[in-house]
Design a protein around this motif. Structure first.
Motif, mmCIF file in Angstrom:
data_model
loop_
_atom_site.group_PDB
_atom_site.id
_atom_site.type_symbol
_atom_site.label_atom_id
_atom_site.label_comp_id
_atom_site.label_asym_id
_atom_site.label_seq_id
_atom_site.Cartn_x
_atom_site.Cartn_y
_atom_site.Cartn_z
ATOM 1 N N ALA A 161 10.831 -7.933 -26.131
ATOM 2 C CA ALA A 161 10.010 -6.694 -25.898
ATOM 3 C C ALA A 161 8.681 -7.334 -25.713
ATOM 4 O O ALA A 161 7.759 -6.548 -24.588
ATOM 5 N N SER A 162 8.224 -8.459 -26.088
ATOM 6 C CA SER A 162 6.929 -8.829 -25.644
ATOM 7 C C SER A 162 7.120 -9.572 -24.164
ATOM 8 O O SER A 162 5.990 -9.481 -23.531
ATOM 9 N N ILE A 163 7.920 -10.102 -23.764
ATOM 10 C CA ILE A 163 8.194 -10.573 -22.373
ATOM 11 C C ILE A 163 8.191 -9.472 -21.532
ATOM 12 O O ILE A 163 7.625 -9.373 -20.335
ATOM 13 N N ALA A 164 9.057 -8.272 -21.951
ATOM 14 C CA ALA A 164 8.810 -7.005 -20.978
ATOM 15 C C ALA A 164 7.546 -6.704 -20.841
ATOM 16 O O ALA A 164 7.133 -6.097 -19.717
ATOM 17 N N HIS A 165 6.578 -6.603 -21.913
ATOM 18 C CA HIS A 165 5.436 -5.993 -21.736
ATOM 19 C C HIS A 165 4.550 -7.071 -21.067
ATOM 20 O O HIS A 165 3.831 -6.539 -20.083
ATOM 21 N N GLU A 166 4.692 -8.199 -21.020
ATOM 22 C CA GLU A 166 4.028 -9.075 -20.090
ATOM 23 C C GLU A 166 4.338 -9.035 -18.777
ATOM 24 O O GLU A 166 3.535 -9.443 -17.807
ATOM 25 N N ILE A 167 5.469 -8.751 -18.178
ATOM 26 C CA ILE A 167 5.919 -8.543 -16.851
ATOM 27 C C ILE A 167 5.356 -7.127 -16.511
ATOM 28 O O ILE A 167 5.060 -7.123 -15.456
ATOM 29 N N ARG A 168 5.548 -6.162 -17.301
ATOM 30 C CA ARG A 168 5.174 -4.769 -16.904
ATOM 31 C C ARG A 168 3.795 -4.811 -16.576
ATOM 32 O O ARG A 168 3.506 -4.044 -15.535
ATOM 33 N N ASN A 169 2.898 -5.443 -17.361
ATOM 34 C CA ASN A 169 1.387 -5.045 -16.872
ATOM 35 C C ASN A 169 0.932 -5.673 -15.613
ATOM 36 O O ASN A 169 0.249 -5.156 -14.979
ATOM 37 N N PRO A 170 1.377 -7.134 -15.258
ATOM 38 C CA PRO A 170 0.775 -7.402 -13.829
ATOM 39 C C PRO A 170 1.548 -6.418 -12.945
ATOM 40 O O PRO A 170 0.939 -6.091 -11.796
ATOM 41 N N LEU A 171 2.979 -6.053 -13.141
ATOM 42 C CA LEU A 171 3.543 -5.477 -12.101
ATOM 43 C C LEU A 171 3.022 -3.845 -12.097
ATOM 44 O O LEU A 171 3.063 -3.318 -10.918
ATOM 45 N N ALA A 172 2.435 -3.319 -13.224
ATOM 46 C CA ALA A 172 1.723 -1.932 -12.875
ATOM 47 C C ALA A 172 0.408 -2.322 -12.217
ATOM 48 O O ALA A 172 0.087 -1.324 -11.291
ATOM 49 N N ALA A 173 -0.395 -3.269 -12.510
ATOM 50 C CA ALA A 173 -1.717 -3.555 -11.752
ATOM 51 C C ALA A 173 -1.377 -3.708 -10.242
ATOM 52 O O ALA A 173 -1.998 -3.136 -9.380
ATOM 53 N N ILE A 174 -0.175 -4.389 -9.873
ATOM 54 C CA ILE A 174 0.296 -4.618 -8.366
ATOM 55 C C ILE A 174 0.498 -3.142 -7.935
ATOM 56 O O ILE A 174 0.128 -2.832 -6.813
ATOM 57 N N SER A 175 1.422 -2.641 -8.664
ATOM 58 C CA SER A 175 1.714 -1.187 -7.885
ATOM 59 C C SER A 175 0.422 -0.074 -8.006
ATOM 60 O O SER A 175 0.389 0.461 -6.973
ATOM 61 N N HIS A 176 -0.087 -0.339 -8.659
ATOM 62 C CA HIS A 176 -1.370 0.586 -8.537
ATOM 63 C C HIS A 176 -2.377 0.038 -7.472
ATOM 64 O O HIS A 176 -2.991 0.986 -6.782
ATOM 65 N N SER A 177 -2.473 -0.851 -7.246
ATOM 66 C CA SER A 177 -3.296 -1.822 -6.256
ATOM 67 C C SER A 177 -2.622 -1.416 -4.966
ATOM 68 O O SER A 177 -3.500 -1.052 -4.021
ATOM 69 N N ALA A 178 -1.076 -1.329 -4.777
ATOM 70 C CA ALA A 178 -0.640 -1.103 -3.675
ATOM 71 C C ALA A 178 -0.942 0.331 -3.477
ATOM 72 O O ALA A 178 -0.970 0.839 -2.027
ATOM 73 N N GLN A 179 -0.578 1.120 -4.528
ATOM 74 C CA GLN A 179 -0.832 2.740 -4.072
ATOM 75 C C GLN A 179 -2.503 2.994 -3.605
ATOM 76 O O GLN A 179 -2.447 3.924 -2.649
ATOM 77 N N LEU A 180 -3.149 2.241 -4.001
ATOM 78 C CA LEU A 180 -4.519 2.437 -3.458
ATOM 79 C C LEU A 180 -4.928 2.184 -2.032
ATOM 80 O O LEU A 180 -5.560 2.676 -1.108
#
Length: 180
Positions: A161-180
């Motif tokens: 769960a900790s590893i999944a959380h650490e991977i999802r946070n940067p992916l969410a930032a990249i996805s948000h940045s790509a959408q902008l």
């Protein structure tokens, strides 16, 4: 008159002492009943425990063995083991002798029974008066191994769960940045 006063004083003294004896006798009977109740309660608790308990005196005679110990050691339930020698029941005699001679080895050991079942036996020294006794706590090793496995799986789940959380946070930032 003096004789009468002495007789009255003697009668009152005997009445007072008799009342004291009655109250102390009643208190002793109450304490005795309470101690008997506590003894029965403790015996019922020991009998129903999941952990097997065997109390052995210095000569190797069994003073107490509960039903869980009989079941874990694959011993018949019907036989009375009180004042039975431990050497007649199983190979635990050598283990107890080692514990008594070398106090540093008083840690839990895994003991394999004739049926192949493994039990974990933990000794403890019990000193009551001049006769020291050894208390053996017997637990099913499979249950302990299963608990250890559950702890490992729980910690592995937390790590995942900790590893999944650490991977999802940067992916969410990249996805948000790509959408902008």
């Amino acid at each position: 008159g003096v004789l009468g006063a002495v007789l009255f004083l003697t009668a009152f003294t005997f009445q007072f002492l008799t009342e004291k004896i009655r109250t102390s006798d009643l208190a002793a009977a109450t304490h005795s009943a309470h101690a008997e109740h506590l003894q029965k309660l403790a015996q019922a608790i020991i009998t129903r425990m999941q952990t097997g308990i065997i109390v052995v005196d210095n000569h190797g005679s069994i003073e107490l063995i509960n039903d869980s110990a009989l079941q874990l050691m694959d011993l018949p339930q019907s036989q009375s083991y009180r004042q039975t020698q431990l050497a007649e029941i199983s190979s635990l005699k050598n283990m107890i002798d080692q514990w008594r001679t070398n106090p540093l080895t008083k840690r839990a050991q895994i003991h394999t029974l004739e049926s192949g079942q493994q039990v974990r036996i933990s000794p403890a020294q019990l000193t009551l008066g001049n006769n020291p006794r050894t208390v053996l706590y017997i637990e099913d090793n499979r249950a302990l191994a299963q608990q250890a496995q559950q702890l490992k799986l729980a910690s592995l789940g937390r790590l995942t769960a900790s590893i999944a959380h650490e991977i999802r946070n940067p992916l969410a930032a990249i996805s948000h940045s790509a959408q902008l």
